[in-house]
Design a protein around this motif. Structure first.
Motif, PDB file in Angstrom:
ATOM      1  N   ASP A   1       1.016  -1.174  -0.053  1.00  0.00           N
ATOM      2  CA  ASP A   1       0.092   0.137  -0.219  1.00  0.00           C
ATOM      3  C   ASP A   1       0.885   1.365  -0.376  1.00  0.00           C
ATOM      4  O   ASP A   1       1.939   0.695   0.804  1.00  0.00           O
ATOM      5  CB  ASP A   1      -0.917  -0.197   2.209  1.00  0.00           C
ATOM      6  CG  ASP A   1      -1.607   1.048   1.377  1.00  0.00           C
ATOM      7  OD1 ASP A   1      -1.799   2.112   1.040  1.00  0.00           O
ATOM      8  OD2 ASP A   1      -2.833   0.898   1.925  1.00  0.00           O
ATOM      9  N   THR A   2       0.377   2.347  -1.142  1.00  0.00           N
ATOM     10  CA  THR A   2       1.417   3.121  -1.098  1.00  0.00           C
ATOM     11  C   THR A   2       1.849   3.951   0.739  1.00  0.00           C
ATOM     12  O   THR A   2       2.806   4.755   0.347  1.00  0.00           O
ATOM     13  CB  THR A   2       0.736   4.092  -2.459  1.00  0.00           C
ATOM     14  OG1 THR A   2       0.479   4.595  -1.516  1.00  0.00           O
ATOM     15  CG2 THR A   2       0.957   3.386  -3.417  1.00  0.00           C
ATOM     16  N   CYS A   3       1.052   4.207   1.329  1.00  0.00           N
ATOM     17  CA  CYS A   3       0.919   4.804   2.136  1.00  0.00           C
ATOM     18  C   CYS A   3       2.152   4.717   3.000  1.00  0.00           C
ATOM     19  O   CYS A   3       2.771   5.512   3.950  1.00  0.00           O
ATOM     20  CB  CYS A   3      -0.705   4.914   2.994  1.00  0.00           C
ATOM     21  SG  CYS A   3      -0.809   3.669   4.381  1.00  0.00           S
TER      22      CYS A   3
ATOM     23  N   LYS B   1      -3.742   3.629  -3.149  1.00  0.00           N
ATOM     24  CA  LYS B   1      -3.427   2.700  -2.424  1.00  0.00           C
ATOM     25  C   LYS B   1      -2.300   1.685  -2.923  1.00  0.00           C
ATOM     26  O   LYS B   1      -1.778   1.193  -2.513  1.00  0.00           O
ATOM     27  CB  LYS B   1      -4.864   2.430  -0.976  1.00  0.00           C
ATOM     28  CG  LYS B   1      -5.231   1.426  -1.792  1.00  0.00           C
ATOM     29  CD  LYS B   1      -6.086   1.160  -1.408  1.00  0.00           C
ATOM     30  CE  LYS B   1      -5.516  -0.189   0.162  1.00  0.00           C
ATOM     31  NZ  LYS B   1      -6.228  -0.633   1.178  1.00  0.00           N
ATOM     32  N   GLU B   2      -3.004   1.361  -4.349  1.00  0.00           N
ATOM     33  CA  GLU B   2      -2.631   0.268  -5.340  1.00  0.00           C
ATOM     34  C   GLU B   2      -2.901   0.933  -6.621  1.00  0.00           C
ATOM     35  O   GLU B   2      -3.654   1.417  -7.221  1.00  0.00           O
ATOM     36  CB  GLU B   2      -3.088  -0.152  -4.079  1.00  0.00           C
ATOM     37  CG  GLU B   2      -3.977  -1.013  -4.675  1.00  0.00           C
ATOM     38  CD  GLU B   2      -5.010  -2.149  -4.198  1.00  0.00           C
ATOM     39  OE1 GLU B   2      -4.114  -2.428  -3.215  1.00  0.00           O
ATOM     40  OE2 GLU B   2      -6.010  -2.705  -4.317  1.00  0.00           O
TER      41      GLU B   2
ATOM     42  N   HIS C   1      -3.162   9.466   0.601  1.00  0.00           N
ATOM     43  CA  HIS C   1      -2.041   8.033   0.052  1.00  0.00           C
ATOM     44  C   HIS C   1      -1.321   9.471  -1.390  1.00  0.00           C
ATOM     45  O   HIS C   1      -0.445   8.851  -1.134  1.00  0.00           O
ATOM     46  CB  HIS C   1      -3.417   7.002  -0.960  1.00  0.00           C
ATOM     47  CG  HIS C   1      -3.783   5.674  -0.317  1.00  0.00           C
ATOM     48  ND1 HIS C   1      -4.556   6.497   0.261  1.00  0.00           N
ATOM     49  CD2 HIS C   1      -2.732   5.249   0.523  1.00  0.00           C
ATOM     50  CE1 HIS C   1      -4.893   5.229   1.224  1.00  0.00           C
ATOM     51  NE2 HIS C   1      -3.763   4.305   1.133  1.00  0.00           N
ATOM     52  N   SER C   2      -1.722  10.379  -1.588  1.00  0.00           N
ATOM     53  CA  SER C   2      -0.857  11.475  -2.538  1.00  0.00           C
ATOM     54  C   SER C   2      -0.039  12.041  -1.308  1.00  0.00           C
ATOM     55  O   SER C   2       1.479  11.495  -1.986  1.00  0.00           O
ATOM     56  CB  SER C   2      -1.894  12.264  -3.482  1.00  0.00           C
ATOM     57  OG  SER C   2      -3.169  11.367  -4.601  1.00  0.00           O
TER      58      SER C   2
ATOM     59  N   SER D   1       2.072   9.365  -0.290  1.00  0.00           N
ATOM     60  CA  SER D   1       3.755   8.578  -1.160  1.00  0.00           C
ATOM     61  C   SER D   1       4.786   9.871  -1.252  1.00  0.00           C
ATOM     62  O   SER D   1       6.116   9.181  -1.759  1.00  0.00           O
ATOM     63  CB  SER D   1       2.667   8.019  -2.291  1.00  0.00           C
ATOM     64  OG  SER D   1       1.559   6.969  -2.486  1.00  0.00           O
TER      65      SER D   1
END
Length: 354
Positions: free
Chosen positions: A261-263, A303-304, A313-314, A317
């Motif tokens: 997950d990007t976060c 997130k993915e 998430h933006s 990331s």
């Protein structure tokens, strides 16, 4: 080294998000200050705060309108309720008065602040160059003192609310660092609580006896960093490092046997930076995963890959990418989740001495 994302599209995404958000964000209004923080800090990391110049004072006034101040008639009535709320009640008067008390009408009974909103409010003000002259620092610190539970050292997010966990302890530590006043926290009891949240995997759960998770692990490490007590981690630092590094698949996941997950480029990445082991990360895989999750048309990061983007998430990331020392992204102080530019030399030096 390329950051793996289209920065121009991400800037435009943050710009649009500052002015309007889709209806699903309505449920996030109790944490409205965090949403604004993600946007303002995101633009700061991308060296685009000039975009906010015309709106800067309006944003500052809006943040101050969220401050809950002591009652003018009897400050003790609502002292535990002081800090910043996420959003105003429907029909509540807009007031960005930088006085030290509420209006003559007094505080509303159910008008509650939260430690995360207070933390985000202070960071937004710092990024925009406010001098905190309108922040009732004493009231905020006094309210923190009333939210720490004596029995185990945990901290609640709002007065008389049962969510005592590491998220709110971290927010309280960050607030204390920012306001340069630790009198509202019993540090020894706070450290006891952090230790009690250590799981059998040698990382931290949100509360005692819970599964190790990337978010609470960040909160535990960042709290210790702000208190100048990273030495608490020494007896199990090797095992903690192993757990953190093993969360990388392509991007990072937050728990054992979960998908990336990007976060977690922030939650896990920042934790590794704070303990001095980010050298073990395959950064090209992290940046590649984040780049694949950027929406081609909307510009934000999901997130993915294949999902719709959102401001959290933006932003997280983007912070995760900053740990790769990319020239186009401002470097970040991981324990505060704030750019070094906004923090300034005074906060940077203060952390070095801890």
């Amino acid at each position: 080294m390329s950051c793996g994302i289209n920065e121009e599209k991400l800037v435009k995404f943050f710009q649009r998000s500052l002015n309007a958000l889709p209806s699903p964000y309505t449920s996030g209004l109790p944490n409205h200050l965090s949403l604004v923080f993600f946007v303002v800090s995101g633009l700061d990391l991308l060296n685009k705060t000039d975009i906010l110049e015309k709106e800067k004072q309006d944003i500052i006034n809006w943040v101050y309108s969220r401050q809950i101040l002591p009652s003018k008639e009897n400050p003790e009535i609502n002292l535990e309720n002081c800090g910043f709320r996420g959003y105003n009640f429907l029909g509540q008067e807009f007031c960005c008065d930088k006085s030290i008390h509420t209006s003559e009408n007094g505080p509303l009974e159910y008008d509650l602040p939260s430690t995360p909103n207070t933390y985000c409010a202070l960071l937004i003000l710092r990024i925009l160059g406010d001098d905190f002259s309108g922040v009732n620092k004493k009231a905020i610190i006094d309210s923190l003192r009333k939210r720490q539970r004596e029995s185990d050292g945990s901290m609640s997010g709002s007065p008389n609310v049962g969510d005592y966990d590491l998220r709110h302890l971290f927010s309280a530590c960050a607030i204390s660092f920012i306001l340069e006043d630790w009198s509202g926290i019993n540090k020894d009891r706070a450290i006891d609580y952090i230790k009690s949240c250590l799981s059998y995997e040698f990382a931290f759960g949100q509360t005692p006896l819970q599964e190790a998770h990337g978010g609470p692990t960040y909160c535990a490490i960042a709290s210790l960093s702000l208190m100048g007590r990273l030495d608490v981690l020494e007896p199990f630092k090797e095992q903690l490092t192993f757990w953190l590094v093993k969360k990388q698949i392509t991007g990072f996941c937050g728990r054992t046997n979960k998908d990336p997950d990007t976060c977690y480029a922030f939650w896990i990445g920042a934790s590794l930076v704070m303990i001095g082991r980010y050298d073990l990360v395959d950064f090209s895989s992290i940046s590649g995963f984040i780049g694949s999750a950027q929406h081609e048309a909307i510009g934000g990061i999901a997130k993915e890959p294949g999902q719709l983007p959102d401001v959290m998430h933006s932003y997280l990331s983007l912070v995760g990418l900053s740990f790769g020392n990319l020239p186009s992204i401002q470097p970040v102080i991981p324990a505060l989740n704030l750019s070094k530019r906004a923090a300034g030399n005074d906060w940077i030096e203060k952390l070095k001495t801890k």
